[in-house]
Design an enzyme around this catalytic site. Structure first.
Site, PDB file in Angstrom:
ATOM      1  N   SER A  77       0.795  -1.240   0.000  1.00 42.72           N
ATOM      2  CA  SER A  77       0.000   0.000   0.000  1.00 42.72           C
ATOM      3  C   SER A  77       0.823   1.285   0.000  1.00 42.72           C
ATOM      4  O   SER A  77       0.261   2.362  -0.197  1.00 42.72           O
ATOM      5  CB  SER A  77      -0.939   0.024   1.195  1.00 42.72           C
ATOM      6  OG  SER A  77      -2.054  -0.781   0.921  1.00 42.72           O
ATOM      7  N   LYS A  80       0.358   3.346  -2.972  1.00 42.50           N
ATOM      8  CA  LYS A  80      -0.833   4.194  -3.170  1.00 42.50           C
ATOM      9  C   LYS A  80      -0.437   5.664  -3.318  1.00 42.50           C
ATOM     10  O   LYS A  80      -1.134   6.439  -3.962  1.00 42.50           O
ATOM     11  CB  LYS A  80      -1.821   4.001  -2.013  1.00 42.50           C
ATOM     12  CG  LYS A  80      -2.496   2.614  -2.050  1.00 42.50           C
ATOM     13  CD  LYS A  80      -3.310   2.323  -0.795  1.00 42.50           C
ATOM     14  CE  LYS A  80      -3.964   0.928  -0.885  1.00 42.50           C
ATOM     15  NZ  LYS A  80      -4.567   0.490   0.386  1.00 42.50           N
ATOM     16  N   TYR A 202      -3.871  -2.068 -10.170  1.00 45.92           N
ATOM     17  CA  TYR A 202      -3.771  -1.943  -8.704  1.00 45.92           C
ATOM     18  C   TYR A 202      -2.880  -3.040  -8.108  1.00 45.92           C
ATOM     19  O   TYR A 202      -1.979  -2.766  -7.310  1.00 45.92           O
ATOM     20  CB  TYR A 202      -5.183  -1.986  -8.085  1.00 45.92           C
ATOM     21  CG  TYR A 202      -5.169  -2.071  -6.580  1.00 45.92           C
ATOM     22  CD1 TYR A 202      -4.818  -0.967  -5.805  1.00 45.92           C
ATOM     23  CD2 TYR A 202      -5.470  -3.266  -5.925  1.00 45.92           C
ATOM     24  CE1 TYR A 202      -4.775  -1.054  -4.417  1.00 45.92           C
ATOM     25  CE2 TYR A 202      -5.425  -3.361  -4.541  1.00 45.92           C
ATOM     26  CZ  TYR A 202      -5.076  -2.258  -3.794  1.00 45.92           C
ATOM     27  OH  TYR A 202      -5.013  -2.344  -2.422  1.00 45.92           O
ATOM     28  N   TYR A 254      -4.289   3.807   8.197  1.00 45.89           N
ATOM     29  CA  TYR A 254      -5.642   3.232   8.296  1.00 45.89           C
ATOM     30  C   TYR A 254      -6.313   3.647   9.605  1.00 45.89           C
ATOM     31  O   TYR A 254      -6.156   4.776  10.042  1.00 45.89           O
ATOM     32  CB  TYR A 254      -5.591   1.710   8.139  1.00 45.89           C
ATOM     33  CG  TYR A 254      -4.826   1.301   6.912  1.00 45.89           C
ATOM     34  CD1 TYR A 254      -5.247   1.716   5.642  1.00 45.89           C
ATOM     35  CD2 TYR A 254      -3.665   0.548   7.002  1.00 45.89           C
ATOM     36  CE1 TYR A 254      -4.544   1.357   4.515  1.00 45.89           C
ATOM     37  CE2 TYR A 254      -2.956   0.185   5.862  1.00 45.89           C
ATOM     38  CZ  TYR A 254      -3.406   0.595   4.634  1.00 45.89           C
ATOM     39  OH  TYR A 254      -2.699   0.250   3.528  1.00 45.89           O
ATOM     40  N   VAL A 272       1.197  -3.809   3.729  1.00 46.74           N
ATOM     41  CA  VAL A 272       1.170  -5.127   4.389  1.00 46.74           C
ATOM     42  C   VAL A 272       2.424  -5.965   4.139  1.00 46.74           C
ATOM     43  O   VAL A 272       2.557  -7.053   4.688  1.00 46.74           O
ATOM     44  CB  VAL A 272      -0.104  -5.951   4.049  1.00 46.74           C
ATOM     45  CG1 VAL A 272      -1.350  -5.310   4.631  1.00 46.74           C
ATOM     46  CG2 VAL A 272      -0.235  -6.188   2.565  1.00 46.74           C
TER      47      VAL A 272
HETATM   48  N1  GLN Z   1      -2.365  -5.697  -1.796  1.00 47.25           N
HETATM   49  C1  GLN Z   1      -2.977  -5.380  -0.538  1.00 47.25           C
HETATM   50  C2  GLN Z   1      -4.480  -5.497  -0.670  1.00 47.25           C
HETATM   51  O1  GLN Z   1      -4.995  -5.031  -1.647  1.00 47.25           O
HETATM   52  C3  GLN Z   1      -2.570  -4.004  -0.104  1.00 47.25           C
HETATM   53  C4  GLN Z   1      -3.112  -3.649   1.232  1.00 47.25           C
HETATM   54  C5  GLN Z   1      -2.132  -2.978   2.153  1.00 47.25           C
HETATM   55  O2  GLN Z   1      -0.917  -2.953   1.936  1.00 47.25           O
HETATM   56  N2  GLN Z   1      -2.661  -2.489   3.254  1.00 47.25           N
HETATM   57  O3  GLN Z   1      -5.146  -6.053   0.180  1.00 47.25           O
END
Ligand code: GLN
Length: 318
Positions: A77, A80, A202, A254, A272
């Protein structure tokens, strides 16, 4: 804001002192044992849980690291932010008609709020928001992946930054929830392109691999009013850098963003894969990596390292 902390009569920012400080913070973090490596796809579950890295890149060009700081990992993420930069540049203010700028107070992959709010994601840092941003890129760039990749390579000055194709493929194979978010937005008319193409972008973006040193270098422009301190190039306007930092402060961690603001006080983004980047305006970037995650999906040791460093150097922006 000044960040001159004196320790034993010497500036903590002298390279030797900073390195010693990072070393002791990393050692301390290794005693944190309450996280669990992401296991929603096999390619991430296999990553060794004892990798640990901490890097500080300051605006004078110095990069100080300890641990596995040159080992590339799945940035997930954290990517992003890269997508958002390109979408903000392409769409200007009209982007904010399709995605909000409010904290969600929900897990990063939550669906419920998205239906209540008629397919308009709460912010670009949760999955729904980043998928919406991916739609903007797929719809407005002839080659959205190349656009992201060449920007990332330029930002960290490393032409070999790549994507883990195994992670990319297994995200697709286990992407039911992200697909649900995308199709729900499509049903409300908030996705323009083909949903499968948007999801592919994505998942690809999440599978970018970078080290903490790459990440710290890449995001230096956010600490430097939008200008890359290495090349002198204006990457985003000062205003957009402020806006991205504001979104990172309110949503980057988050539904632990409030606690992070309270205990650390820096704009930050986690993934993650266990990475976290924190922006210290007018000073530099801190990047941490340790795969085991807490229940919010944030690196347990990474949080501890950034909190310790920020507190010891007095870096909170508040
Ligand atoms: N690839 C992960 C997902 O889409 C990314 C989420 C994250 O890093 N929080 O669930």
């Amino acid at each position: 804001m000044t960040h001159d902390v004196i320790s034993g009569g010497q500036s903590i920012h002298a390279p030797d002192n900073l390195k010693k400080l990072l070393q002791s913070i990393l050692q301390q973090a290794l005693t944190v044992n309450d996280g669990k490596v992401a296991d929603y796809i096999p390619a991430l579950a296999e990553v060794k849980s004892d990798y640990c890295a901490l890097t500080v890149a300051t605006l004078d060009g110095k990069v100080t690291s300890v641990g596995d700081a040159s080992t590339p990992f799945s940035i997930q993420s954290i990517s992003k932010i890269f997508g958002l930069m390109l979408a903000m540049e392409r769409m200007g203010d009209s982007l904010w008609e399709r995605v909000q700028m409010e904290p969600s107070g929900q897990p990063f992959n939550s669906i419920v709020q998205l239906e209540w709010e008629r397919g308009i994601p709460r912010n670009p840092m949760i999955n729904a928001g980043a998928i919406l941003v991916s739609d903007v890129l797929v719809s407005h760039y002839s080659a959205s992946k190349s656009a992201v990749l060449s920007m990332v390579r330029g930002l960290c000055n490393r032409d070999t930054v790549g994507v883990d194709s195994r992670v990319h493929e297994s995200e697709k194979d286990h992407g039911a929830r992200n697909a649900a978010l995308a199709y729900l937005m499509k049903s409300f008319g908030n996705i323009e392109s083909d949903v499968e193409e948007v999801l592919d972008h994505y998942f690809w973006q999440c599978a970018l691999t970078m080290s903490t040193e790459d990440l710290a270098r890449s995001f230096a422009f956010l600490a430097n009013r939008g200008k890359c301190p290495r090349s002198g190039k204006q990457i985003t306007s000062h205003r957009d850098a402020q806006r991205i930092n504001a979104l990172l402060s309110t949503s980057g961690m988050y539904d632990q963003s409030g606690q992070f603001a309270f205990t650390v006080g820096l704009p930050a983004k986690s993934g993650v894969g266990g990475g976290i980047v924190a922006i210290v305006p007018d000073y530099g970037v801190i990047a941490a990596w340790s795969p085991p995650l807490n229940s919010f999906g944030n690196s347990a040791r990474g949080m501890a390292m950034i909190r310790n460093l920020a507190n010891q150097l007095g870096l909170s922006v508040y």
